[in-house]
Design a protein around this motif. Structure first.
Motif, short mmCIF file in Angstrom:
data_model
loop_
_atom_site.label_atom_id
_atom_site.label_comp_id
_atom_site.label_asym_id
_atom_site.label_seq_id
_atom_site.Cartn_x
_atom_site.Cartn_y
_atom_site.Cartn_z
N ASN A 212 2.59 12.08 3.32
CA ASN A 212 2.94 12.86 2.12
C ASN A 212 2.68 12.07 0.84
O ASN A 212 2.12 12.60 -0.13
N LEU A 213 3.09 10.80 0.80
CA LEU A 213 2.93 10.01 -0.41
C LEU A 213 1.45 9.78 -0.73
O LEU A 213 1.03 9.88 -1.89
N MET A 214 0.64 9.48 0.30
CA MET A 214 -0.78 9.27 0.05
C MET A 214 -1.50 10.57 -0.30
O MET A 214 -2.40 10.60 -1.16
N GLU A 215 -1.10 11.66 0.35
CA GLU A 215 -1.71 12.95 0.05
C GLU A 215 -1.40 13.38 -1.39
O GLU A 215 -2.27 13.90 -2.09
N ASN A 216 -0.16 13.15 -1.84
CA ASN A 216 0.19 13.49 -3.22
C ASN A 216 -0.61 12.67 -4.22
O ASN A 216 -0.97 13.16 -5.30
N ALA A 217 -0.87 11.40 -3.89
CA ALA A 217 -1.67 10.56 -4.78
C ALA A 217 -3.09 11.10 -4.94
O ALA A 217 -3.73 10.89 -5.97
N SER A 223 -8.00 11.53 -12.26
CA SER A 223 -8.69 10.34 -12.77
C SER A 223 -10.14 10.25 -12.32
O SER A 223 -10.94 9.53 -12.92
N GLY A 224 -10.50 10.96 -11.25
CA GLY A 224 -11.85 10.84 -10.70
C GLY A 224 -11.97 9.72 -9.69
O GLY A 224 -12.93 9.68 -8.92
N ALA A 225 -11.01 8.79 -9.69
CA ALA A 225 -11.01 7.68 -8.73
C ALA A 225 -9.57 7.42 -8.29
O ALA A 225 -8.95 6.44 -8.72
N PRO A 226 -9.00 8.30 -7.46
CA PRO A 226 -7.60 8.13 -7.04
C PRO A 226 -7.38 6.80 -6.33
O PRO A 226 -8.20 6.37 -5.50
N SER A 227 -6.28 6.15 -6.65
CA SER A 227 -5.97 4.87 -6.02
C SER A 227 -4.47 4.75 -5.80
O SER A 227 -3.67 5.41 -6.47
N MET A 228 -4.12 3.89 -4.85
CA MET A 228 -2.70 3.63 -4.57
C MET A 228 -2.51 2.16 -4.23
O MET A 228 -3.26 1.60 -3.42
N GLU A 229 -1.52 1.55 -4.88
CA GLU A 229 -1.14 0.16 -4.60
C GLU A 229 0.17 0.19 -3.83
O GLU A 229 1.16 0.77 -4.29
N ILE A 230 0.18 -0.44 -2.64
CA ILE A 230 1.39 -0.49 -1.83
C ILE A 230 1.86 -1.94 -1.74
O ILE A 230 1.10 -2.82 -1.30
N HIS A 231 3.09 -2.18 -2.17
CA HIS A 231 3.67 -3.52 -2.12
C HIS A 231 4.86 -3.51 -1.18
O HIS A 231 5.68 -2.59 -1.20
N ARG A 238 17.42 -6.39 1.93
CA ARG A 238 16.73 -5.11 1.98
C ARG A 238 15.23 -5.31 1.91
O ARG A 238 14.74 -6.30 1.37
N LEU A 239 14.52 -4.34 2.48
CA LEU A 239 13.07 -4.31 2.43
C LEU A 239 12.65 -3.23 1.45
O LEU A 239 13.10 -2.08 1.55
N PHE A 240 11.79 -3.58 0.50
CA PHE A 240 11.34 -2.64 -0.51
C PHE A 240 9.85 -2.35 -0.33
O PHE A 240 9.04 -3.28 -0.21
N LEU A 241 9.53 -1.06 -0.29
CA LEU A 241 8.15 -0.61 -0.24
C LEU A 241 7.89 0.20 -1.51
O LEU A 241 8.62 1.16 -1.78
N SER A 242 6.89 -0.17 -2.27
CA SER A 242 6.57 0.59 -3.48
C SER A 242 5.16 1.16 -3.35
O SER A 242 4.22 0.46 -2.94
N PHE A 243 5.03 2.43 -3.71
CA PHE A 243 3.76 3.15 -3.63
C PHE A 243 3.39 3.60 -5.05
O PHE A 243 3.95 4.56 -5.57
N ARG A 244 2.48 2.89 -5.68
CA ARG A 244 2.10 3.21 -7.07
C ARG A 244 0.72 3.86 -7.09
O ARG A 244 -0.25 3.33 -6.53
N ASP A 245 0.63 5.04 -7.72
CA ASP A 245 -0.65 5.74 -7.83
C ASP A 245 -1.05 5.88 -9.29
O ASP A 245 -0.30 5.52 -10.21
N ASN A 246 -2.25 6.36 -9.52
CA ASN A 246 -2.76 6.57 -10.89
C ASN A 246 -2.92 8.06 -11.19
O ASN A 246 -3.87 8.48 -11.83
#
Length: 320
Positions: A212-217, A223-231, A238-246
């Motif tokens: 879902n998160l990648m599909e929404n990105a 932008s013409g060049a969809p991207s996602m940074e996952i940290h 705690r474990l933190f996962l961040s999904f940043r898109d443009n």
């Protein structure tokens, strides 16, 4: 129909409560004035001090009146809040029904059109393969929407128990990315690349989150060049996962609303959707005892979805 009847009943209760409040005020004031006049006459006949006689009676009446009016106002406030929530849910449900009906009818109409074409015309093999590819894509889209509804019903109904497995998060993200051809246009970057992070997850349910998160990105991106940074990183316990898109980004007022059932930032926009994807994501994360929230610098500046998961001792949490 049932929801509309419930809303009508709520409005009826509110009207009755307001009427009761007005009548109560009238009766309380009338009662107080009559009792006060009677006591004053009695005190005058007996030559008693009016201040000493009236003070306790006045205090008790005012206290009783204040408590009763306060309870009525609290009841009205609660009814009003539930009414607003029910109305909001009703509007979102209607939008969802329209949107979901469109999501179901469009691929069905497309498949019927291609089948009619096959029945009426003899086509070259290359044309047949092209139309069959279109039909397969529409069938997959239809199946995806039906599966999403069924998954949400099972999860919200508590019929999907967690089945935790030690999962390499980096490999899991890449497997979802490569298994979905529609994500091929998304530029994906995972950090860190030199560490293996293992965590106990339900592979099937967490696949829904990642998908879902990648599909929404991809979908909500101009932008013409969809991207996602996952940290992925550990902070304390705690474990933190961040999904940043443009992608499109979010207003501050919508950062919490997007996880509600049926909610869509732009329900009349060109991008189809049902408003269930992020609601499903929120439920799955909660099943893993975690939290998810969204952050954005504003429209057009992308969004970041942050998942926080507990690091449990005694389990396969290989996070350094």
């Amino acid at each position: 129909m049932r929801l509309r009847r419930s809303l009508q009943n709520t409005m009826l209760v509110m009207l009755v409560s307001v009427t009761a409040l007005v009548i109560s005020f009238f009766l309380y004031i009338r009662w107080f004035m009559e009792v006060r006049a009677g006591l004053m006459d009695l005190a005058g006949n007996l030559n008693l001090d009016l201040d000493r006689v009236m003070a306790p009676e006045t205090f008790s009446v005012i206290l009783t009146l204040s408590v009763l009016v306060g309870l009525i106002l609290v009841g009205l406030s609660v009814i009003y809040l539930y009414y607003r929530r029910a109305m909001s849910l009703y509007r979102m449900q209607r939008r969802f029904i329209r949107s979901f009906t469109h999501e179901l009818k469009t691929p069905v109409a497309s498949i019927r059109l291609y089948l009619d074409t096959f029945l009426r015309h003899e086509l070259p093999r290359s044309e047949e393969l092209k139309y069959l590819a279109f039909m397969k894509k529409d069938a997959e889209r239809l199946s995806e929407q039906i599966e999403r509804i069924l998954n949400l019903a099972r999860i919200e109904g508590g019929m999907t128990p967690l089945s935790l497995e030690c999962t390499d998060l980096g490999e899991k993200i890449l497997s979802i990315y490569h298994a979905n051809p529609q994500l091929s246009g998304l530029s994906l970057h995972i950090h860190p690349t030199d560490k293996k992070i293992v965590y106990p997850l339900d592979p099937g349910l967490f696949s829904m989150v990642l998908g879902n998160l990648m599909e929404n990105a991809m979908k909500y991106n101009d932008s013409g060049a969809p991207s996602m940074e996952i940290h992925m990183e550990k902070r304390k316990n705690r474990l933190f996962l961040s999904f940043r898109d443009n992608g499109h980004g979010l207003d501050k007022k919508n950062e919490k609303k997007i996880f509600r059932r049926f909610f869509r930032v732009n329900p009349k926009g060109a991008v189809p959707g049902t408003g269930l994807g992020l609601h499903l994501v929120h439920h799955v994360i909660r099943m893993h005892k975690g939290r998810i929230w969204a952050e954005s610098e504003g429209p057009g500046k992308g969004s970041t979805f942050i998942v926080s998961l507990p690091l449990r001792t005694g389990e396969c949490c290989d996070v350094k």
